[in-house]
Design an enzyme around this catalytic site. Structure first.
Site, PDB file in Angstrom:
ATOM      1  N   LYS A 286       0.811  -1.225   0.000  1.00  0.00           N
ATOM      2  CA  LYS A 286       0.000   0.000   0.000  1.00  0.00           C
ATOM      3  C   LYS A 286       0.841   1.269   0.000  1.00  0.00           C
ATOM      4  O   LYS A 286       0.431   2.287  -0.563  1.00  0.00           O
ATOM      5  CB  LYS A 286      -0.955   0.010   1.187  1.00  0.00           C
ATOM      6  CG  LYS A 286      -0.277   0.156   2.548  1.00  0.00           C
ATOM      7  CD  LYS A 286      -1.302   0.296   3.658  1.00  0.00           C
ATOM      8  CE  LYS A 286      -0.624   0.489   4.994  1.00  0.00           C
ATOM      9  NZ  LYS A 286      -1.595   0.646   6.087  1.00  0.00           N
TER      10      LYS A 286
ATOM     11  N   ARG B 128      -8.117  -0.775  17.287  1.00  0.00           N
ATOM     12  CA  ARG B 128      -8.527  -0.512  15.912  1.00  0.00           C
ATOM     13  C   ARG B 128      -9.523  -1.611  15.575  1.00  0.00           C
ATOM     14  O   ARG B 128     -10.476  -1.828  16.305  1.00  0.00           O
ATOM     15  CB  ARG B 128      -7.315  -0.448  14.970  1.00  0.00           C
ATOM     16  CG  ARG B 128      -7.604   0.360  13.687  1.00  0.00           C
ATOM     17  CD  ARG B 128      -6.414   0.454  12.761  1.00  0.00           C
ATOM     18  NE  ARG B 128      -6.155  -0.809  12.082  1.00  0.00           N
ATOM     19  CZ  ARG B 128      -5.234  -0.972  11.151  1.00  0.00           C
ATOM     20  NH1 ARG B 128      -4.460   0.036  10.799  1.00  0.00           N
ATOM     21  NH2 ARG B 128      -5.055  -2.148  10.570  1.00  0.00           N
TER      22      ARG B 128
END
Length: 352
Positions: A35, A128
């Protein structure tokens, strides 16, 4: 053209190979996370040449770029409902934490005659994504009823949001839960993914809990450091990615603006220290392209003063190099700096 982000494929391959060898000694496979360079296919191929076992990315748009590369692929970000059709087409595995999403993935997979592999994420304190451990039994009990998906493992994310460092305690908990769920529900637990580059320090120390057999590695491959403590890893390059910008103005000017100070272009009120006259170089890139707090000049005598949208101002007063307009200044990148430069359409990407 400048500004440009130079990507050294040989260094990228080398870094991958060193980390692969380190992890292989502990029976840990690595996924190369693409990414941070927006899944450039040639850079992704360099990871595979270095030994990455799979490619992984947070965005389905990036996995689409890699569709012709002969490697299994993983979607790291828990999927949105609106993208489930693409998820089952372009990823071999996806990480998940919601039953409603698993049901949609199963339906999408069945429509094209597939079974989609999923990894269930646990939240072990970083806050998260992930199923809370107290709820995992009930969650798996429902998930195994969903047609069109197969649970292939469990994973955890640490450090990225809450800064929680992976250690023997939280990763052993991941292993224990994975094995308990595998035994209770007769799962083929192929993958127990113990986090990202922040877990590499445990591999180095030889204290990674037995049973962890996968790490999702991005920054360590790209920038040569583990991310729990920011330590350089032996034998790795930290300049596989180099940012270069061209000087468009070079003048002696005061160090403090003249006039009443209000807001800058980004809504802040800047504060300046009077250092007298200084030799100031402006390079043609700005905050639309980079994060100036996350880049560092190769020339240790240059100081970053500040930036607007399109200009970055450097103090080159003490540099031993006699810079001129048209010269190029090189920068090391930290993770966030690389992420922003790679994402900017105005930073040219050059493979070397």
């Amino acid at each position: 053209m400048y500004p440009r982000l130079e990507i050294n494929l040989k260094k990228l391959e080398h870094n991958t190979r060193i980390i692969k060898q380190m992890c292989e000694r502990h029976n840990v496979k690595i996924w190369g996370v693409t990414k941070c360079f927006c899944a450039n296919p040639l850079a992704a191929m360099a990871m595979l040449k270095g030994g990455a076992d799979m490619l992984a990315d947070s965005r389905i748009e990036n996995l689409k770029k890699l569709k012709d590369i002969p490697s299994k692929k993983v979607l790291l970000r828990i999927p949105m409902h609106c993208e489930v059709d693409d998820v089952v087409l372009y990823s071999d595995y996806s990480q998940n934490s919601e039953l409603s999403t698993l049901k949609l993935l199963g339906e999408a997979a069945q429509r094209i005659g597939k079974v989609h592999n999923v990894i269930i994420m646990l939240d072990l304190g970083d806050l998260r994504e992930g199923v809370w451990p107290d709820n995992i039994d009930e969650f798996i009990g429902e998930a195994v009823k969903i047609k069109g998906i197969e649970i292939k493992g469990f994973g955890v994310n640490l450090t990225c949001y809450g800064g929680v460092i992976p250690d023997e305690v939280n990763l052993s908990k991941l292993v224990d839960i994975s094995k308990d769920m595998g035994d209770k529900y007769n799962l083929d637990v192929e993958i127990i993914s113990g986090g990202n580059s922040s877990s590499l320090y445990l591999v180095e120390k030889g204290t990674l809990p037995k049973g962890i057999n996968n790490l999702r590695v991005g920054e360590a491959i790209l920038l040569g450091r583990e991310t729990a403590f920011g330590k350089r890893l032996d034998g790795l390059y930290d300049d596989a990615f180099v940012l270069k910008a061209q000087i468009v103005e070079l003048k002696e000017k005061p160090s403090v603006p003249i006039g009443n100070i209000g807001m800058d272009a980004f809504g802040g009120k800047p504060v300046f220290e009077d250092k007298g006259m200084m030799k100031r170089a402006i390079v043609a890139m700005g905050r639309q392209d980079i994060d100036i707090n996350l880049i560092r000049p190769f020339d240790e005598d240059i100081r970053l003063i500040g930036a607007s949208s399109d200009h970055t101002i450097l103090n080159v007063t003490n540099s031993k190099k006699d810079y001129k307009v048209g010269d190029v200044v090189e920068f090391y990148l930290y993770y966030g700096g690389l992420l922003k430069a790679a994402t900017s359409a105005y930073v040219h990407k050059v493979l070397v």
